[in-house]
Every structure is written in C-alpha cells, then in structure tokens.
Scaffold this motif. Structure first.
Motif, PDB file in Angstrom:
ATOM      1  N   TYR A 191      34.167  47.126  42.623  1.00  0.00           N
ATOM      2  CA  TYR A 191      33.600  47.439  41.309  1.00  0.00           C
ATOM      3  C   TYR A 191      33.829  48.927  41.067  1.00  0.00           C
ATOM      4  N   TRP A 216      39.778  50.640  34.036  1.00  0.00           N
ATOM      5  CA  TRP A 216      39.731  49.640  35.083  1.00  0.00           C
ATOM      6  C   TRP A 216      40.576  48.474  34.623  1.00  0.00           C
ATOM      7  N   ASP A 232      33.535  41.881  37.011  1.00  0.00           N
ATOM      8  CA  ASP A 232      33.823  43.233  36.551  1.00  0.00           C
ATOM      9  C   ASP A 232      35.199  43.669  37.052  1.00  0.00           C
ATOM     10  N   SER A 290      38.253  46.721  38.315  1.00  0.00           N
ATOM     11  CA  SER A 290      38.439  47.700  39.382  1.00  0.00           C
ATOM     12  C   SER A 290      39.683  48.531  39.079  1.00  0.00           C
TER      13      SER A 290
END
Length: 278
Positions: free
Chosen positions: A175, A182, A190, A192
């Motif tokens: 994360y 990202w 989520d 990265s």
C-alpha cells in the motif's frame, strides 16, 4: 473475439458495414473485420477506460540529494570508477520463484495506459541477513501477503545480488504512493508504486535485527555499490535524484521505517563523484 461463419457473396458487404460501424461507435475502439476462409473474425471493442482512484495525501518528498557537479576527493572517484567497470561482471544473478514477481503492466485495472519504464527508486533494508531475504524470494508463496521481492540486494561487504531484472515488477511495497502516483492493479484493492519502481535493499547489520528506530548503519562498501547501482539506473532509465526515496516515505500504512540509520551524505558524496548529479 467473435467468429462468424459467412457465405462468400456476403463477405464484402459485411466487411464494409463492420468498418463503418467501428467508426460510428465512439470511444469504444475500431472494429476490424478480417477474412479467414469462409469466416469473419470480429474483435470485440475494448471497454471504456475509467479514472483510477487517487492515493491519499502524503507529505511531499524532500530529497536529501542535491545537484553537485564537482567533487574534490580524487581517490574516491577513482575507486568508484573502477568499481563501476567491475560491477557488471561481479553482479550475482538469481532466478527467484515466479510467485514473487510479475510483469510490469501496460494498463491499470481501469483500462488506463501505463508506462512500463521504471521512474522511481525505493530504498529498503533486509532487517535480517541477506540470505534470509533471498531464501524468501526463492520460495513459492501462494498467499499475496507473503509474496515479496526486490530487484537488487547489497550485502555488508558490498556484494550485489540481482534478484529480479529491472524490466519486471517486484513486490517491494504494498500500500504505497509517491507524489500522488500509484498504480491500481486490482479494482478491489488499493494501489502501489511497484509498477513504476525499482527496489534496492541493503543488508542490515547484526545490531539492527529488531524493531529499534536505529542501528549502527551500513558499511562503506555498501554505499559504494549502492552508488554504482543507482548511477546505472539513473542513466539507463533517466531517473532524477529527486525520485530516489525510501520505503518509509512511500508506505501509506505508516508501518515501515526502512532504511533505518541511512547516511544520505555518504550517498551524495559518491553519486557526485560518479558525475550523475549534474
């Protein structure tokens, strides 16, 4: 792909109809019809790309590295230049388990195009010994939370191990984000930085195999090899010094502290000696 059987006398009218329909369906891609024997092949249009979610706000990265075009220490420069010449031949290369890495993606989970060129370097530390980290990378890990890898690891004596080619996507930071960037690879999770990051990890000294805030630091040989490796990546992938950062900074979960006790002045001196900060 939709495969349609079609008598010869209808192929040409359908071909023109298909091309016209492709231009009329705005934003969904060009429909191309191909003749193959007595069949027409119709690729289905790609779905509309959707905006990817933005990462949460984080503090701006204030890089400790600054532009410097000259260095007075000639001995340091000569040592690093020799190390740079020897580096390709001294680099140990491994083939880690495929569960611990992936290809860099050309599109995110929402259909948005992505660059597959690395544009960020994230610094880490192993916490435990170098071989312990390598054993993890070499092992098959079926659970997502166990899958981890870096592109490069640097031992206490300055020995470098390439665990993954820079063209591949390492699982170095979960994360995470950098400067509002990202990549979301799963719409349910989520994002990265892994799709555009290179990950390099320094072997932690023995007194750092714990959760303390600091330890005795990294060896001079490690900083030498790190500078040579970074110089290679910076020139090969056009990565500016402002985009060399830490796991601590990119981690949005605020659970990572590495690399602890990192000496930015030592890295600054060496990158300047190699001439990559001009």
């Amino acid at each position: 792909m939709v495969r349609l059987s079609c008598p010869p006398e209808l192929r040409r009218p359908l071909l023109w109809w298909g091309l016209a329909a492709g231009f009329l369906v705005g934003g969904s891609g060009l429909w191309l019809w191909h003749q193959q024997g007595g069949e027409l092949l119709l690729p289905l249009p790609m779905p509309h790309a959707r905006p990817a979610p933005s990462p949460p706000a984080q503090l701006a990265w204030q890089s400790p590295l600054h532009r410097q075009c000259s260095v007075a220490d000639g001995q340091l420069r000569q040592r690093l230049q020799q190390l740079r010449r020897d580096y390709p031949g001294s680099l140990q290369r491994l083939q880690i388990d495929p569960s611990n890495y992936a290809e860099r993606l050309s599109h995110d989970a929402f259909g948005n195009p992505l660059s597959t060129r690395p544009s960020l370097v994230v610094l880490h530390e192993t916490v435990f010994g170098l071989q312990s980290a390598l054993n993890t990378f070499l092992s098959a890990n079926s659970r997502d939370e166990d899958q981890v890898s870096y592109h490069l690891l640097i031992g206490e004596k300055g020995n470098a191990v390439q665990a993954l080619d820079p063209s591949k996507r390492a699982y170095g930071a979960g994360y995470s984000a950098f400067a509002g960037e990202w990549v979301v690879t799963n719409p349910e999770l989520d994002g990265s930085v892994n799709n555009f990051a290179l990950h390099v990890s320094l072997e932690t000294p023995l007194d750092g195999e714990d959760n303390a805030e600091s330890h005795s630091g990294y060896s001079s040989a490690q900083y030498d090899t790190l500078a040579v490796a970074l110089a290679d990546w910076m020139q090969r992938f056009k990565i500016p010094p402002e985009r060399i950062t830490t796991h601590r900074h990119v981690d949005l979960g605020h659970e990572r502290a590495d690399p602890r006790s990192f000496d930015w002045d030592a890295l600054q001196q060496r990158l300047a000696a190699l001439g990559v900060l001009c």
